[in-house]
Design an enzyme around this catalytic site. Structure first.
Site, short mmCIF file in Angstrom:
data_model
loop_
_atom_site.label_atom_id
_atom_site.label_comp_id
_atom_site.label_asym_id
_atom_site.label_seq_id
_atom_site.Cartn_x
_atom_site.Cartn_y
_atom_site.Cartn_z
N ARG A 1 11.98 16.07 10.84
CA ARG A 1 11.86 16.58 9.52
C ARG A 1 12.52 18.00 9.49
O ARG A 1 12.10 18.71 8.84
CB ARG A 1 10.35 16.69 9.19
CG ARG A 1 9.87 15.37 8.75
CD ARG A 1 10.26 14.91 7.35
NE ARG A 1 9.59 13.59 7.24
CZ ARG A 1 8.37 13.64 6.46
NH1 ARG A 1 7.79 14.55 6.15
NH2 ARG A 1 7.99 12.24 6.30
N ARG B 1 11.19 21.34 3.72
CA ARG B 1 10.68 22.52 2.65
C ARG B 1 10.30 23.85 3.33
O ARG B 1 10.30 24.73 2.78
CB ARG B 1 9.43 21.85 1.87
CG ARG B 1 9.72 21.15 0.64
CD ARG B 1 8.51 20.66 -0.26
NE ARG B 1 7.83 19.88 1.03
CZ ARG B 1 6.51 19.44 0.60
NH1 ARG B 1 5.97 19.89 -0.31
NH2 ARG B 1 5.86 18.66 1.52
N ARG C 1 17.02 21.33 -3.08
CA ARG C 1 16.05 20.30 -3.63
C ARG C 1 16.04 20.71 -5.29
O ARG C 1 15.91 19.72 -5.92
CB ARG C 1 14.97 20.44 -2.84
CG ARG C 1 13.43 19.83 -3.55
CD ARG C 1 13.51 18.31 -3.08
NE ARG C 1 12.13 17.80 -3.17
CZ ARG C 1 11.51 17.50 -4.31
NH1 ARG C 1 12.24 17.75 -5.44
NH2 ARG C 1 10.40 17.14 -4.14
N ASP D 1 15.05 8.73 3.47
CA ASP D 1 13.51 8.43 3.88
C ASP D 1 13.35 6.98 4.32
O ASP D 1 14.15 6.17 3.71
CB ASP D 1 12.81 8.81 2.51
CG ASP D 1 11.11 8.69 2.88
OD1 ASP D 1 10.73 9.70 3.25
OD2 ASP D 1 10.59 7.97 2.65
N TYR E 1 3.25 1.14 3.61
CA TYR E 1 3.36 1.68 2.45
C TYR E 1 3.39 0.81 1.44
O TYR E 1 2.97 0.66 0.33
CB TYR E 1 4.60 2.95 2.50
CG TYR E 1 4.40 3.87 3.40
CD1 TYR E 1 3.58 5.17 2.90
CD2 TYR E 1 4.71 3.96 4.57
CE1 TYR E 1 3.40 6.22 3.67
CE2 TYR E 1 4.44 5.21 5.48
CZ TYR E 1 3.77 6.42 4.91
OH TYR E 1 3.44 7.35 5.48
O1 1CP Z 1 13.61 13.96 10.08
C1 1CP Z 1 14.52 14.55 8.99
O2 1CP Z 1 14.57 15.65 8.66
C2 1CP Z 1 15.09 13.52 8.17
C3 1CP Z 1 14.71 12.93 6.88
C4 1CP Z 1 13.20 12.25 6.94
C5 1CP Z 1 12.82 11.18 7.70
C6 1CP Z 1 13.30 10.79 9.15
C7 1CP Z 1 12.47 12.39 5.65
C8 1CP Z 1 12.70 13.19 4.63
N1 1CP Z 1 11.45 11.26 5.70
C9 1CP Z 1 11.64 10.73 7.32
C10 1CP Z 1 10.71 9.45 7.79
C11 1CP Z 1 9.74 9.30 6.99
N2 1CP Z 1 9.08 8.98 5.59
C12 1CP Z 1 8.36 8.73 7.79
C13 1CP Z 1 8.71 8.60 9.22
C14 1CP Z 1 8.47 9.70 10.24
C15 1CP Z 1 7.12 10.59 9.63
O3 1CP Z 1 5.95 9.97 9.89
O4 1CP Z 1 7.48 11.63 9.40
C16 1CP Z 1 7.41 8.47 6.83
C17 1CP Z 1 6.17 7.98 7.21
C18 1CP Z 1 7.79 8.74 5.72
C19 1CP Z 1 7.07 8.57 4.29
C20 1CP Z 1 7.19 9.82 3.60
N3 1CP Z 1 8.23 10.37 2.77
C21 1CP Z 1 6.09 10.81 3.30
C22 1CP Z 1 4.50 10.56 4.08
C23 1CP Z 1 3.65 9.96 3.27
C24 1CP Z 1 2.22 9.86 3.66
O5 1CP Z 1 1.44 10.32 3.06
O6 1CP Z 1 2.07 9.15 4.62
C25 1CP Z 1 6.52 11.77 2.66
C26 1CP Z 1 5.64 13.07 2.30
C27 1CP Z 1 7.87 11.70 2.19
C28 1CP Z 1 8.61 12.43 1.52
C29 1CP Z 1 9.69 12.98 2.52
N4 1CP Z 1 10.79 12.36 3.17
C30 1CP Z 1 11.27 13.43 3.60
C31 1CP Z 1 11.12 14.75 3.04
C32 1CP Z 1 11.81 16.02 3.38
C33 1CP Z 1 10.08 14.43 2.36
C34 1CP Z 1 9.36 15.65 1.42
C35 1CP Z 1 9.75 15.39 0.25
C36 1CP Z 1 10.15 16.80 -0.74
O7 1CP Z 1 10.91 17.55 -0.30
O8 1CP Z 1 9.36 17.06 -1.30
#
Ligand code: 1CP
Length: 349
Positions: free
Chosen positions: A28, A32, A41, A78, A154
């Protein structure tokens, strides 16, 4: 020297360690905690608009590379764009996270269409190509997907849940539907990862964030076997494909996961026993991780000590420094700088 000879993360994944110094990137890393990310964003509007804009997604993928010179960039997207590309409704609620129209039974699974996934994800694949073009030659580009079990969690719950109760229940009550869902996700993941590798990714990571929630038998059925099939399917088309698996919470199951899936490296969470990982996991292949993201929020001498302990444990073998899970928005950027300086200050012979 071949084109990719000096990409350190690639070298470590190929088993050529030590490679001069420990490569580093962060899960990640575009996110943010970075002011420049928050700015882009805001320009994009929604999170999904950002994921589907090749121009803006390329920009945010490159931001942490410009700021910190990480050894790897990870595609900004994502894991949930795959279910969306299969026809499931997806949206992100501001401040709350992802929402999907939940899959309730076999008929919900039957409606999912895997045939057009790469067409629908064309803008994301375009981002991969654009990033590769703009990335420094020595920087590894990582593509990724969610592992079938984690994506299914999910798809079934329709949102994030702490212990994946809806998906675990579904797996017992609707075993056939679960198998059908996993099967569709395997097919979609192979197509999507192959397309990312063809678009310019050097390696791909399979995120199994919720793998640690399963019983032994389910870990076998929903984590190891599907991941093995994805690796096999990808290598059938791209024989030299490099793959990192991240089965968070796998604990003592890590060696089994590593050997049987055929991945080239494993991501290790912060809960793992370091001696176990060094002695039983790193001898199989490359290891990546395992700094606690909360330690990075706290910073200071605790951070220095943890970085040193991790390097002490793993720098004799194939190792990529990383966090044990994603960086959180509250993380001060100075702490990231402090961590990188400490890792980079350590040379390996
Ligand atoms: O790593 C990076 O920088 C690349 C981008 C990336 C990756 C690899 C994002 C951006 N998401 C992911 C993978 C991802 N997404 C996973 C697997 C890895 C991990 O556990 O972190 C999972 C479970 C998600 C699902 C997801 N997407 C969540 C979790 C929800 C939960 O409650 O379980 C969330 C909050 C997101 C949104 C998201 N994805 C990525 C970002 C930067 C964000 C935040 C959104 C924003 O900018 O407001």
């Amino acid at each position: 020297m071949s084109d990719k000879a000096e990409r350190l993360v690639v070298e470590v994944l190929k088993g050529r360690a030590p490679v001069g110094r420990i490569p580093i990137w962060m899960m990640r890393q575009a996110g943010r905690y970075l002011p420049e990310y928050r700015e882009t964003r805001a320009k994009a509007g929604s999170f999904l608009d950002l994921c589907y804009s090749p121009e803006l997604a390329t920009e945010v993928t490159l931001q942490p590379i410009r700021r910190y010179g990480f050894d790897a960039a990870i595609l900004f997207s994502d894991i949930l764009v795959v279910p969306q590309a299969m026809g499931q409704k997806l949206w992100f609620e501001e401040g709350a996270g992802p929402r999907l129209d939940p899959i309730e039974d076999g008929s919900g699974v039957a409606k999912l269409d895997v045939s057009g996934v790469c067409d629908r994800l064309a803008p994301v694949l375009e981002t991969v190509a654009r990033v590769r073009e703009k990335l420094p030659r020595e920087t590894t580009l990582l593509g990724f997907c969610g592992a079938p079990w984690t994506v299914a969690c999910y798809m079934i719950a329709g949102k994030g849940t702490p212990e994946q109760v809806p998906a675990r229940l579904f797996s017992y009550q609707r075993r056939e539907a679960m198998d059908a869902l996993i099967e569709k996700l395997i097919v979609a993941s192979v197509d999507y990862l192959v397309a990312q590798l063809k678009a310019g990714a050097d390696a791909v990571q399979i995120f199994d964030t919720w793998g640690g929630m399963l019983t032994d038998a389910q870990f076998e059925r929903y984590v190891i076997e599907p991941t093995r099939r994805i690796v096999e399917g990808v290598r059938h088309i791209v024989p030299q494909a490099l793959v990192i698996g991240f089965p968070r919470g796998a604990g003592v199951r890590l060696p089994d996961y590593f050997v049987r899936t055929g991945v080239d490296g494993v991501g290790v969470d912060w809960m793992a026993n370091r001696a176990f990982v060094r002695d039983r996991v790193q001898r199989i292949g490359a290891v990546q991780g395992n700094l606690d993201p909360m330690c990075l929020v706290a910073g200071g001498e605790n951070l220095d000590r943890e970085v040193d302990d991790i390097l002490e444990a793993f720098s004799d073998g194939g190792f990529v420094f990383n966090l044990g899970h994603g960086i959180v928005p509250e993380t001060p950027v100075e702490n990231v700088e402090r961590m990188i300086a400490r890792v980079r200050g350590r040379h390996v012979v």
